[in-house]
Write an enzyme that holds these catalytic residues in place. Sequence first.
Site, short mmCIF file in Angstrom:
data_model
loop_
_atom_site.label_atom_id
_atom_site.label_comp_id
_atom_site.label_asym_id
_atom_site.label_seq_id
_atom_site.Cartn_x
_atom_site.Cartn_y
_atom_site.Cartn_z
CE LYS A 84 -2.24 -1.06 3.87
NZ LYS A 84 -1.61 -2.35 4.22
NE ARG A 118 -4.10 -1.69 10.42
CZ ARG A 118 -3.08 -1.08 9.84
NH1 ARG A 118 -3.18 0.14 9.42
NH2 ARG A 118 -1.94 -1.72 9.66
NE ARG A 124 7.06 -3.20 5.94
CZ ARG A 124 5.76 -2.97 6.08
NH1 ARG A 124 5.02 -2.69 5.03
NH2 ARG A 124 5.20 -3.04 7.26
NE ARG A 126 6.31 -0.66 10.37
CZ ARG A 126 5.13 -0.62 9.76
NH1 ARG A 126 5.02 -0.02 8.58
NH2 ARG A 126 4.07 -1.15 10.30
NE ARG A 138 2.06 -5.07 11.36
CZ ARG A 138 3.01 -4.86 10.47
NH1 ARG A 138 4.18 -5.47 10.58
NH2 ARG A 138 2.81 -4.03 9.47
P1 AMP Z 1 0.91 0.30 9.36
O1 AMP Z 1 2.07 1.22 9.20
O2 AMP Z 1 -0.30 0.73 8.57
O3 AMP Z 1 1.27 -1.14 9.12
O4 AMP Z 1 0.47 0.41 10.90
C1 AMP Z 1 1.33 0.02 11.94
C2 AMP Z 1 0.56 -0.20 13.22
O5 AMP Z 1 -0.07 1.03 13.60
C3 AMP Z 1 -0.57 -1.20 13.13
O6 AMP Z 1 -0.12 -2.54 13.28
C4 AMP Z 1 -1.45 -0.75 14.29
O7 AMP Z 1 -0.91 -1.14 15.54
C5 AMP Z 1 -1.34 0.76 14.20
N1 AMP Z 1 -2.37 1.31 13.29
C6 AMP Z 1 -2.20 1.91 12.10
N2 AMP Z 1 -3.36 2.27 11.56
C7 AMP Z 1 -4.32 1.88 12.44
C8 AMP Z 1 -5.74 1.94 12.45
N3 AMP Z 1 -6.43 2.47 11.42
N4 AMP Z 1 -6.38 1.43 13.53
C9 AMP Z 1 -5.72 0.91 14.58
N5 AMP Z 1 -4.38 0.79 14.62
C10 AMP Z 1 -3.68 1.27 13.56
#
Ligand code: AMP
Length: 213
Positions: free
Chosen positions: A11, A86, A125, A159, A170
Site C-alpha cells: 500500500k 481498519r 522490509r 520496524r 498483525r
Molecule cells: P501500518 O504502518 O499501517 O502497518 O500500521 C502500523 C501499526 O499502527 C498497526 O499494526 C497498528 O498497531 C497501528 N495502526 C495503524 N493504523 C491503524 C488503524 N487504522 N487502527 C488501529 N491501529 C492502527
Amino acid sequence: MVLFGPPGAGKGTQAQLLVERLKISHISSGDLFRHHLRAGTPLGLKAAEYMNRGVLVPDELTIDIALEKVMSMNAEEGFILDGFPRNRLQAGALEEALQTKARNLDKVVYIDVPEEELLRRLEGRFVCRKCQAPHSIPADRPADPELTCERCGGELYQRDDDRPEAVQQRIEVYKSETVPVLDFYRERGILADVSGVDTVEQIHKQVLEALGL
Ligand code: AMP
C-alpha cells in the site's frame, strides 16, 4: 480514495506512486503514529504499546488523528488513505465525517496478496527514517550498516512490528478485524480488487485502471 490490503501488500509503495502522479495527499495512520512516537508525544508512546504487539491501536486514539487529517483537506483536494479504516467502526466514522463536508470516497482499491508472500515480504522490509519509503532487502543479504534510501539517501531501519512474532499477530488481526471492512465497501459499490503479486509498475497500472485513469 482508500488503499486497502493486508500488512505488506504494498500500500505504501503504491501510495507513493499515486502521490507523484496525481499530486494528491497521502494519509497513513501508521506513519502518523510513528511520527508521534519519534516526537515522544503521549499519544505516540501510548500507540507504540499496541503497535509493538501487532494489535490495533484503540479507536478512541486512532479515529481522531486520522479524521483530523482528512478533515483538514480542502474540498477540491484529493487524498489517499493508507491503513485507515481498519475496522467497521472506523469505516463508519470516516463515512460520517466525509458526509458532513458533502464528500464521498471515490474508490477503495483492495490489493490482495497471499499470506505466505506477505510473511516473506515483511521479513525483508526496511523503511527510510526520513521519507518512510519502504525497501525490500532479501533475508540472505549480508548485514550492511550503510543501507540507505534509494529516494532520499536517508537511513533504513527495520520496524519493531516487522519482527516475526508481531507480523503473524498483525496478519491475524487483519483477518479478524479488517477484512470485514471489505463488505462495508462492497455494499457501497466502490470496491475494486487488484492482485498485489506482480511488479510494482504492473500493480500501479492496475490501480490506475481501477480508478478509471
Ligand atoms: P501500518 O504502518 O499501517 O502497518 O500500521 C502500523 C501499526 O499502527 C498497526 O499494526 C497498528 O498497531 C497501528 N495502526 C495503524 N493504523 C491503524 C488503524 N487504522 N487502527 C488501529 N491501529 C492502527
